[in-house]
Design an enzyme around this catalytic site. Structure first.
Site, short mmCIF file in Angstrom:
data_model
loop_
_atom_site.label_atom_id
_atom_site.label_comp_id
_atom_site.label_asym_id
_atom_site.label_seq_id
_atom_site.Cartn_x
_atom_site.Cartn_y
_atom_site.Cartn_z
N CYS A 125 0.88 -1.18 0.00
CA CYS A 125 0.00 0.00 0.00
C CYS A 125 0.91 1.22 0.00
O CYS A 125 2.10 1.12 0.26
CB CYS A 125 -0.86 0.03 1.25
SG CYS A 125 -1.91 -1.39 1.44
N ARG A 154 2.01 0.98 -5.94
CA ARG A 154 2.15 0.03 -4.81
C ARG A 154 0.83 -0.62 -4.44
O ARG A 154 0.80 -1.61 -3.72
CB ARG A 154 2.71 0.76 -3.59
CG ARG A 154 4.07 1.37 -3.76
CD ARG A 154 4.43 2.24 -2.57
NE ARG A 154 4.45 1.47 -1.34
CZ ARG A 154 5.54 0.82 -0.90
NH1 ARG A 154 6.64 0.89 -1.60
NH2 ARG A 154 5.52 0.14 0.20
N TRP A 187 -3.78 -1.85 -1.36
CA TRP A 187 -3.81 -3.17 -2.01
C TRP A 187 -4.41 -4.08 -0.95
O TRP A 187 -3.82 -4.33 0.10
CB TRP A 187 -2.40 -3.63 -2.38
CG TRP A 187 -2.38 -4.91 -3.14
CD1 TRP A 187 -2.54 -5.08 -4.48
CD2 TRP A 187 -2.20 -6.22 -2.60
NE1 TRP A 187 -2.46 -6.40 -4.82
CE2 TRP A 187 -2.27 -7.14 -3.69
CE3 TRP A 187 -2.00 -6.73 -1.32
CZ2 TRP A 187 -2.12 -8.51 -3.52
CZ3 TRP A 187 -1.85 -8.09 -1.16
CH2 TRP A 187 -1.93 -8.96 -2.25
N ASN A 244 0.10 0.28 6.40
CA ASN A 244 0.59 -0.65 5.37
C ASN A 244 1.18 -1.83 6.13
O ASN A 244 2.02 -1.66 7.00
CB ASN A 244 1.65 0.01 4.50
CG ASN A 244 2.23 -0.95 3.46
OD1 ASN A 244 1.58 -1.93 3.12
ND2 ASN A 244 3.43 -0.69 3.01
N GLY A 245 0.71 -3.05 5.81
CA GLY A 245 1.25 -4.23 6.48
C GLY A 245 0.12 -5.18 6.85
O GLY A 245 -1.02 -5.00 6.45
N GLU A 279 10.24 -16.13 -17.46
CA GLU A 279 10.01 -14.68 -17.35
C GLU A 279 9.03 -14.21 -18.42
O GLU A 279 8.13 -13.41 -18.15
CB GLU A 279 11.34 -13.94 -17.45
CG GLU A 279 11.24 -12.44 -17.47
CD GLU A 279 10.58 -11.83 -16.24
OE1 GLU A 279 10.36 -12.54 -15.24
OE2 GLU A 279 10.23 -10.64 -16.29
N LYS A 314 5.46 -12.33 -17.59
CA LYS A 314 5.08 -11.03 -18.16
C LYS A 314 3.70 -11.11 -18.77
O LYS A 314 2.84 -10.26 -18.56
CB LYS A 314 6.10 -10.60 -19.22
CG LYS A 314 7.43 -10.17 -18.67
CD LYS A 314 7.44 -8.80 -18.01
CE LYS A 314 7.33 -8.73 -16.54
NZ LYS A 314 8.12 -9.40 -15.60
N GLU A 364 0.85 -11.63 -16.03
CA GLU A 364 0.55 -10.57 -15.05
C GLU A 364 -0.04 -9.33 -15.70
O GLU A 364 -0.72 -8.57 -15.01
CB GLU A 364 1.76 -10.23 -14.21
CG GLU A 364 2.91 -9.60 -14.93
CD GLU A 364 4.04 -9.24 -13.97
OE1 GLU A 364 3.77 -8.90 -12.81
OE2 GLU A 364 5.20 -9.31 -14.39
N HIS A 391 7.38 -34.58 -21.29
CA HIS A 391 7.01 -35.26 -20.04
C HIS A 391 5.66 -34.78 -19.52
O HIS A 391 5.47 -34.65 -18.31
CB HIS A 391 8.12 -35.04 -19.01
CG HIS A 391 9.45 -35.47 -19.52
ND1 HIS A 391 9.83 -36.80 -19.61
CD2 HIS A 391 10.47 -34.75 -20.06
CE1 HIS A 391 11.05 -36.87 -20.14
NE2 HIS A 391 11.47 -35.64 -20.42
N LYS A 425 3.19 -3.30 -6.94
CA LYS A 425 4.58 -3.28 -7.37
C LYS A 425 5.51 -3.86 -6.30
O LYS A 425 6.48 -4.54 -6.62
CB LYS A 425 5.02 -1.85 -7.66
CG LYS A 425 6.46 -1.73 -8.14
CD LYS A 425 6.67 -2.41 -9.46
CE LYS A 425 8.10 -2.29 -9.94
NZ LYS A 425 8.30 -3.09 -11.19
#
Ligand code: AGP
Length: 621
Positions: free
Chosen positions: A2, A27, A75, A101-102, A494, A498, A501, A517, A616
């Protein structure tokens, strides 16, 4: 997760609060709110579900003036993204308000006790529990002395309340009867205090402070800052009043503008030639055919004694660690373990004493990475941070480290930080290699390759038009596979991340050989497979895997570094990148992978800078 801001001084708080929340919105951005305090009018709160721009519109309809205020962009962790759950939250009977925040792990037991005392809750959040707890401590504290509360009582109430909390918090608290007081407290979630002239600022990181002040204090865990318009006091839970470490706001935090790009993510993709140049700057030592770093805080003799390296991180930074494993094991022949930080912090692996641990992190605030490094430090291992944010928690707590100097990365999807991390890891591998068996000539060859990187990245950006056309053909797919081998196996992971998300398409990355497999069962005409298949030691093997996918009717997008008629015939789409040595291919291949995700997400109408459900910096477990 947040963003928090606070202001106290001679101006109206609202402009700084809204500007600061806009800069912190990366954030967390599912709801937002601000509170201001006017003399004799009490606390006024405006909050909305949705983005800061919606909050700003709502604020225009209210009279949010006053020389002290706090703000928050959220968030969601406890309770849905609704207006009721948005911060700031009131404590007591509007005795105070706070932004948090937390995650408070024992909030339920605290809430139960407060409910039994008659406190009424409007939200489902753990943060509102903290607000009522501070109010309760204040009431208890002043009732005991049978007098009206003063500033010291407010400080004591915050200290008594946070002493009961288990979990993480960054808090900023505003008291109804004290317009010349703001209290900030930190444990596990970052807070930066900005020192102005007859005004003080507080924020979750330094970006809101840019343009308002250059003198800052990074609060440490268990520190509490008492902000008055003309003074700042920092108190430590155990040490009492401490002398704050005043630092200068780094120029890295300055540039937060879009500079004409449509999105931060696109800007940061195109910044990569420069950000990699920044990562390399001053660190390639031709005279000794090696790399040099100023902040490892170990002597060459100590580093020569290193027998094992652990690389840990989360998300994209974990992918960087995987590339780092290939780099260090090939160039330096040192065994490397790659660990998810969220696993390393709890799984308690046996670790030899001559092991050093690198935490890889863009933000320097990822809770799992911070906790994993703390755990390894507690066991006596030298910890290092490969980090992009100067003064961040991880940068401060590690025993040493290497900054990326990539500049602020605002887009939630990490791009330039990834290629800068890989550049640093390549230099680190060179350094360790030259401490051991790597010859002078071999070192020079590696330096030659690294020095070419910025121009190679410039050239690679030329693939954008081709990628954009390919994106139009596959933007409606619901599943993607990403496949590569050796250095490009982490690239496959990666690339898949990308796409996932920012476009919300399901995508899986695999070592190309793993298809046989099981995952090859997923291949059908609607499932494109992106092959990262530049020439190199395993080129023919990857080509065979590409043929296996084609034989089952799967569309293939091939990322190649040369014209091969066989690939041209087999692949449905080809993206050409410049040819580099194997060990640098993940840096170059990152560009088309990032651009493909970006263009597909745009076509799907997604918010590429603020994807749903994400933030973020993941500062909670
Ligand atoms: C990457 O695109 C994601 N945003 C996410 O996986 C990120 O890499 C991860 O949260 C780690 O963040 P850090 O590098 O700041 O520690």
């Amino acid at each position: 997760m947040c963003g928090i801001v606070g202001y106290i001084g001679s101006q109206d708080a609202c402009p700084f609060l809204l500007t600061g929340l806009q800069r912190l919105e990366y954030r967390g951005y599912d709801s937002a709110g601000i509170a201001t305090l006017r003399p004799r009018e009490g606390i006024r709160i405006t909050k909305t579900a949705g983005r800061v721009v919606e909050l700003a519109a709502a604020v225009k309809q209210t009279n949010m003036v006053g020389p002290v205020g706090i703000g928050h962009t959220r968030w969601a962790t406890h309770g849905a993204a609704t207006r009721e759950n948005a911060h700031p939250h009131m404590g007591g009977n509007s005795l105070l308000t706070l932004a948090h925040n937390g995650v408070i792990e024992n909030y339920e037991s605290l809430k139960h006790a407060l409910l039994s005392k008659g406190y009424a809750f409007r939200s489902q959040t753990d943060s509102e529990v903290v607000a009522h707890l501070i109010a309760d401590c204040l009431k208890t504290h002043t009732t005991e002395f049978e007098r009206a509360p003063d500033v010291q009582d407010c400080i004591a109430a915050v200290q008594n309340a946070i002493a009961q909390l288990r979990g993480t918090y960054g808090l900023v608290i505003l008291f109804r009867d004290f317009q010349d007081l703001l209290i900030a407290a930190r444990c596990g979630s970052p807070l930066v205090v900005g020192i102005g002239k007859n005004e003080q600022f507080v924020a979750s990181d330094s970006s809101p402070l840019v343009g308002f002040t250059e003198r800052i204090i990074y609060l440490a865990d268990h520190q509490l800052a008492v902000l008055r318009p003309d003074s700042i006091q920092v108190l430590h839970r155990d040490q009492g009043r401490v002398q704050p470490n005043v630092q200068t706001l780094s120029s890295d935090s300055v540039d937060v503008s879009l500079e004409g790009y449509a999105h931060y993510m696109l800007k940061e993709i195109y910044e990569q030639p420069q950000s990699v140049r920044n990562a390399l700057r001053g660190r390639l030592d031709r005279d000794n055919a090696t790399a040099k770093f100023g902040g490892l805080n170990l002597t060459p003799q100590q580093l020569r004694g290193v027998q094992r390296i652990i690389l840990t991180g989360c998300g994209t930074s974990w992918h960087s660690a995987l590339v780092g494993e290939y780099l260090v094991e090939e160039l330096a022949r040192i065994p490397v373990e790659v660990e998810y930080a969220s696993e390393l912090r709890y799984r308690n692996p046996p670790v030899d004493h001559d092991t050093i641990v690198f935490g890889i992190t863009q933000s320097g605030e990822t809770a799992d990475t911070l906790a994993a490094l703390r755990e390894m430090k507690r066991k006596g291992h030298h910890t290092m941070a490969i980090c992009n944010v100067i003064g961040s928690s991880i940068a401060q707590e590690a025993d040493g480290g290497i900054y990326l100097h990539a500049g602020p990365e605002i887009g939630v999807a990490s791009t330039k930080a990834f290629t800068s991390q890989l550049s640093v890891l390549a230099m680190l591998a060179l350094y360790f290699g030259r401490l051991r068996h790597l010859s002078f000539e071999a070192g020079l060859r590696i330096i030659d390759q690294l020095e070419q990187l910025p121009s190679m990245l410039e050239e690679t950006l030329g693939c954008h038009a081709a990628v954009k056309e390919i994106a139009t053909r596959y933007a409606d797919a619901t599943n993607f596979l990403y496949l590569g081998r050796n250095y490009n196996f982490p690239s496959a992971l990666e690339g898949a991340l990308k796409l996932k998300e920012i476009s919300y398409i399901h995508a899986e990355g695999y070592p190309a050989a793993e298809m046989k497999h099981g995952p090859i069962a997923l291949v059908d005409a609607d499932t494109p497979s992106v092959f990262i298949v530049p020439q190199g030691t395993v080129y023919d093997k990857v080509l065979s895997n590409l043929q296996e996918v084609k034989a089952r009717g799967g569309p293939v997008i091939a990322i190649v570094d040369h014209v091969d008629p066989q690939v041209t015939r087999l692949a449905d789409a080809v993206i050409t990148i410049p040819k580099v040595e194997d060990f640098l291919q993940p840096i170059i291949a990152a560009i088309p992978l990032q651009l493909l995700a970006y263009e597909i997400a745009l076509l799907r109408g997604c918010d590429v800078d603020k994807p749903r459900n994400l933030a973020k910096s993941v500062t909670v477990e």
